[in-house]
Design an enzyme around this catalytic site. Structure first.
Site, PDB file in Angstrom:
ATOM      1  N   HIS A   1       0.852  -1.192   0.000  1.00 41.26           N
ATOM      2  CA  HIS A   1       0.000   0.000   0.000  1.00 41.26           C
ATOM      3  C   HIS A   1       0.883   1.236   0.000  1.00 41.26           C
ATOM      4  O   HIS A   1       1.935   1.244   0.627  1.00 41.26           O
ATOM      5  CB  HIS A   1      -0.898   0.015   1.246  1.00 41.26           C
ATOM      6  CG  HIS A   1      -2.079   0.910   1.089  1.00 41.26           C
ATOM      7  ND1 HIS A   1      -2.015   2.252   1.341  1.00 41.26           N
ATOM      8  CD2 HIS A   1      -3.336   0.651   0.669  1.00 41.26           C
ATOM      9  CE1 HIS A   1      -3.195   2.788   1.093  1.00 41.26           C
ATOM     10  NE2 HIS A   1      -4.017   1.844   0.675  1.00 41.26           N
TER      11      HIS A   1
ATOM     12  N   ASP B   1      -8.012  -5.316   0.079  1.00 40.65           N
ATOM     13  CA  ASP B   1      -8.498  -6.199  -0.979  1.00 40.65           C
ATOM     14  C   ASP B   1      -8.125  -7.659  -0.766  1.00 40.65           C
ATOM     15  O   ASP B   1      -8.612  -8.527  -1.486  1.00 40.65           O
ATOM     16  CB  ASP B   1      -7.944  -5.722  -2.338  1.00 40.65           C
ATOM     17  CG  ASP B   1      -8.584  -4.425  -2.775  1.00 40.65           C
ATOM     18  OD1 ASP B   1      -9.776  -4.241  -2.481  1.00 40.65           O
ATOM     19  OD2 ASP B   1      -7.899  -3.585  -3.394  1.00 40.65           O
TER      20      ASP B   1
HETATM   21  N1  ACO Z   1       3.978  -7.744  -4.677  1.00 45.88           N
HETATM   22  C1  ACO Z   1       5.301  -7.723  -4.868  1.00 45.88           C
HETATM   23  N2  ACO Z   1       6.099  -6.643  -4.695  1.00 45.88           N
HETATM   24  C2  ACO Z   1       5.493  -5.520  -4.328  1.00 45.88           C
HETATM   25  C3  ACO Z   1       4.103  -5.437  -4.107  1.00 45.88           C
HETATM   26  C4  ACO Z   1       3.341  -6.603  -4.300  1.00 45.88           C
HETATM   27  N3  ACO Z   1       2.028  -6.591  -4.113  1.00 45.88           N
HETATM   28  N4  ACO Z   1       3.784  -4.191  -3.741  1.00 45.88           N
HETATM   29  C5  ACO Z   1       4.914  -3.490  -3.740  1.00 45.88           C
HETATM   30  N5  ACO Z   1       5.970  -4.292  -4.085  1.00 45.88           N
HETATM   31  C6  ACO Z   1       7.394  -3.918  -4.145  1.00 45.88           C
HETATM   32  C7  ACO Z   1       7.722  -3.160  -5.421  1.00 45.88           C
HETATM   33  O1  ACO Z   1       8.172  -4.028  -6.430  1.00 45.88           O
HETATM   34  C8  ACO Z   1       8.798  -2.220  -4.948  1.00 45.88           C
HETATM   35  O2  ACO Z   1      10.013  -2.939  -4.850  1.00 45.88           O
HETATM   36  P1  ACO Z   1      11.411  -2.183  -5.162  1.00 45.88           P
HETATM   37  O3  ACO Z   1      11.529  -1.117  -4.104  1.00 45.88           O
HETATM   38  O4  ACO Z   1      12.427  -3.248  -5.072  1.00 45.88           O
HETATM   39  O5  ACO Z   1      11.275  -1.618  -6.537  1.00 45.88           O
HETATM   40  C9  ACO Z   1       8.387  -1.864  -3.517  1.00 45.88           C
HETATM   41  O6  ACO Z   1       7.619  -2.990  -3.070  1.00 45.88           O
HETATM   42  C10 ACO Z   1       7.545  -0.595  -3.405  1.00 45.88           C
HETATM   43  O7  ACO Z   1       6.427  -0.758  -4.260  1.00 45.88           O
HETATM   44  P2  ACO Z   1       5.823   0.381  -5.165  1.00 45.88           P
HETATM   45  O8  ACO Z   1       5.089  -0.239  -6.298  1.00 45.88           O
HETATM   46  O9  ACO Z   1       6.903   1.376  -5.502  1.00 45.88           O
HETATM   47  O10 ACO Z   1       4.836   1.030  -4.122  1.00 45.88           O
HETATM   48  P3  ACO Z   1       3.665   2.006  -4.466  1.00 45.88           P
HETATM   49  O11 ACO Z   1       3.358   2.758  -3.236  1.00 45.88           O
HETATM   50  O12 ACO Z   1       3.984   2.803  -5.674  1.00 45.88           O
HETATM   51  O13 ACO Z   1       2.441   1.041  -4.870  1.00 45.88           O
HETATM   52  C11 ACO Z   1       0.665  -0.504  -4.654  1.00 45.88           C
HETATM   53  C12 ACO Z   1       1.463   0.625  -3.989  1.00 45.88           C
HETATM   54  C13 ACO Z   1       0.235  -0.063  -6.069  1.00 45.88           C
HETATM   55  C14 ACO Z   1      -0.578  -0.760  -3.844  1.00 45.88           C
HETATM   56  C15 ACO Z   1       1.529  -1.771  -4.735  1.00 45.88           C
HETATM   57  O14 ACO Z   1       1.877  -2.193  -3.433  1.00 45.88           O
HETATM   58  C16 ACO Z   1       0.851  -2.912  -5.487  1.00 45.88           C
HETATM   59  O15 ACO Z   1       0.958  -2.964  -6.719  1.00 45.88           O
HETATM   60  N6  ACO Z   1       0.133  -3.826  -4.781  1.00 45.88           N
HETATM   61  C17 ACO Z   1      -0.597  -4.894  -5.440  1.00 45.88           C
HETATM   62  C18 ACO Z   1      -1.917  -4.367  -5.980  1.00 45.88           C
HETATM   63  C19 ACO Z   1      -2.907  -4.099  -4.868  1.00 45.88           C
HETATM   64  O16 ACO Z   1      -3.134  -4.909  -3.990  1.00 45.88           O
HETATM   65  N7  ACO Z   1      -3.547  -2.935  -4.950  1.00 45.88           N
HETATM   66  C20 ACO Z   1      -4.566  -2.522  -3.969  1.00 45.88           C
HETATM   67  C21 ACO Z   1      -4.032  -1.462  -3.066  1.00 45.88           C
HETATM   68  S1  ACO Z   1      -5.251  -1.000  -1.874  1.00 45.88           S
HETATM   69  C22 ACO Z   1      -6.347  -0.070  -2.722  1.00 45.88           C
HETATM   70  O17 ACO Z   1      -6.034   0.623  -3.635  1.00 45.88           O
HETATM   71  C23 ACO Z   1      -7.700  -0.155  -2.381  1.00 45.88           C
END
Ligand code: ACO
Length: 429
Positions: A306, A363
């Site tokens: 998140h 979620d």
């Molecule tokens: N699975 C694997 N790796 C992940 C995940 C995940 N679900 N989420 C984040 N990471 C990793 C990224 O690869 C990144 O790694 P790095 O630093 O080595 O590059 C690090 O964690 C940070 O992630 P970002 O994508 O930069 O974080 P951001 O804040 O931009 O994104 C998000 C947040 C979009 C929710 C992300 O965690 C994600 O894609 N989660 C999966 C989708 C999801 O569940 N979305 C619902 C969110 S809740 C809502 O909107 C209601």
């Protein structure tokens, strides 16, 4: 007043520090460009506050979420969805008269214009219900034109808000009935919000809907948990569209489209598809975790991570406990919950997830509860939208209440070609 100083190229700029009621701080850069001719660059708005808001407070490091100051766990346990909607939009829990007036507005606005029913016939039965929802919500702006005026404060906002909150539920249920080829069911005036939705979804001439207070409460809880989440992707979209003075229906339609994406509200559908895939293809939990960590693969662990929570999402905690409790009471079995729990346990022990503070988000468990209620997987994000609507409306109203209304318009750093001239076709390479 505390100030931050920016020193650059012989210039010195002092910028005020703004402090919120919970002690969170921001540097006010509103004079930056005027004084230095520079802008800030923050792709994905990771460090950018777009507004001041008194609606929802999140402390992501400590897993805290409050609507208008009230903790989410209290509301999830004790409040009705319509009370929470009122709280978010108008700032306080309604007293008896206010609640009666609000409920009666919802009832009076629960049917959709009969002509709109024909719209459903234009969609193939396979249409994704989020596409239908967005289209129908935008179409409301041509059927309920007298509900909005340019000066929305002229008493029409209350009607418009109630119209959306009530009719979105009818539209969602009708889209389901259309997809399964059954006649739609009109709302009933004596049913509460969640019960009325379940009635319109599951009643039919051959199988009458049998109300179940536990299931109705489970749905209300889910909707309450989704009701607002400050400046997330879809709510920010609503604000941005609304900032051009587009009407509320159009602004909400844009928010619904933003919510559909799998990185945002669409993740609830993706989680169930992921868990089903693990089960059907006999993928081990470790294989799943490894793919999620593999930077070469596009796979992510849906329902994990998140932007704001760097701790357990309080909504996921409530939902996990809720699932365990209600499954036990009904002796309901779903193999997907066991897979989800194993996945969670493995991820929370894994260095990759620990280092990045990746925890289950709302979620991760919501879909499992929606499945139990009988909601089809492709409608999960629609359920999220129904729940999120009061928050979107509250944020739209808060922005319009602020004087003057400022159009949202970010800037950019241009990285394209420098000046070049038009070439006739035969001179192009
Ligand atoms: N699975 C694997 N790796 C992940 C995940 C995940 N679900 N989420 C984040 N990471 C990793 C990224 O690869 C990144 O790694 P790095 O630093 O080595 O590059 C690090 O964690 C940070 O992630 P970002 O994508 O930069 O974080 P951001 O804040 O931009 O994104 C998000 C947040 C979009 C929710 C992300 O965690 C994600 O894609 N989660 C999966 C989708 C999801 O569940 N979305 C619902 C969110 S809740 C809502 O909107 C209601």
């Amino acid at each position: 007043m505390e100030k931050a100083q920016l020193t650059f190229n012989g210039m010195n700029l002092e910028m005020p520090i703004i402090e919120g009621t919970e002690g969170e701080k921001a540097i006010d850069i509103s004079k930056l460009r005027q004084e230095t001719n520079m802008i800030t660059l923050d792709v994905g708005y990771q460090n950018t506050g777009s507004c001041m808001s008194s609606i929802t407070f999140i402390d992501g490091d400590n897993g805290i979420l409050r609507y208008r100051g009230i903790p989410i766990d209290e509301l999830a346990e004790k409040a009705s969805f319509s009370e929470v909607a009122y709280l978010l939009i108008y700032g306080n829990l309604p007293n008896k008269e206010e609640q009666q007036l609000f409920s009666s507005r919802l009832t009076q606005n629960s049917m959709i214009h009969e002509e709109m029913l024909r719209f459903f016939d234009g969609f193939p039965p396979t249409a994704h219900p989020m596409a239908i929802l967005g289209t129908m919500v935008n179409s409301m702006s041509v059927y309920y034109t007298d509900y909005y005026t340019e000066d929305f404060q002229a008493g029409t906002f209350d009607l418009m808000a109630a119209s959306l909150i009530s009719r979105i539920r009818t539209i969602a249920a009708y889209s389901y009935k259309h997809s399964i080829g059954e006649p739609h069911v009109y709302p009933k005036r004596d049913l509460k919000y969640a019960s009325n939705f379940l009635y319109m979804m599951f009643d039919s001439p051959v199988n009458p809907y049998v109300p179940d207070p536990d299931i109705e409460r489970a749905l209300s809880t889910l909707l309450i948990l989704h009701a607002d989440h400050e400046q997330n992707c879809s709510t920010s979209t609503v604000r941005l569209v609304g900032s051009s003075m587009a009407n509320l229906y159009a602004s909400i339609c844009a928010g619904i489209c933003a919510l559909w994406g799998p990185l945002h509200g669409g993740a609830n559908q993706k989680v169930i598809e992921m868990l089903e895939g693990i089960k059907q293809d006999n993928i081990t939990i470790q294989q799943c975790i490894s793919s999620a960590k593999d930077k070469g693969s596009k796979f992510r662990l849906f329902g994990f991570g998140h932007r704001v929570y760097k701790n357990y999402d309080p909504r996921a905690k409530i939902l996990k406990e809720y699932c365990e409790k209600i499954f036990k009471k009904y002796n309901y079995q779903d193999p997907l919950i066991n897979i989800a729990m194993e996945l969670e346990e493995a991820a929370l022990k894994d260095e990759f997830f620990i280092e990045r503070k990746l925890y289950p988000n709302v979620d991760f468990y919501s879909g499992i509860l929606y499945r139990m209620i009988g909601i089809p997987t492709d409608m999960f994000t629609v359920m999220f939208a129904i729940g999120r609507l009061p928050g979107m409306i509250a944020q739209w109203k808060e922005m319009h209440d602020a004087v003057p209304l400022k159009i949202g318009r970010p800037r950019q750093i241009y990285t394209g070609s420098n000046l070049r001239h038009y070439l006739p076709m035969d001179e192009r390479k």
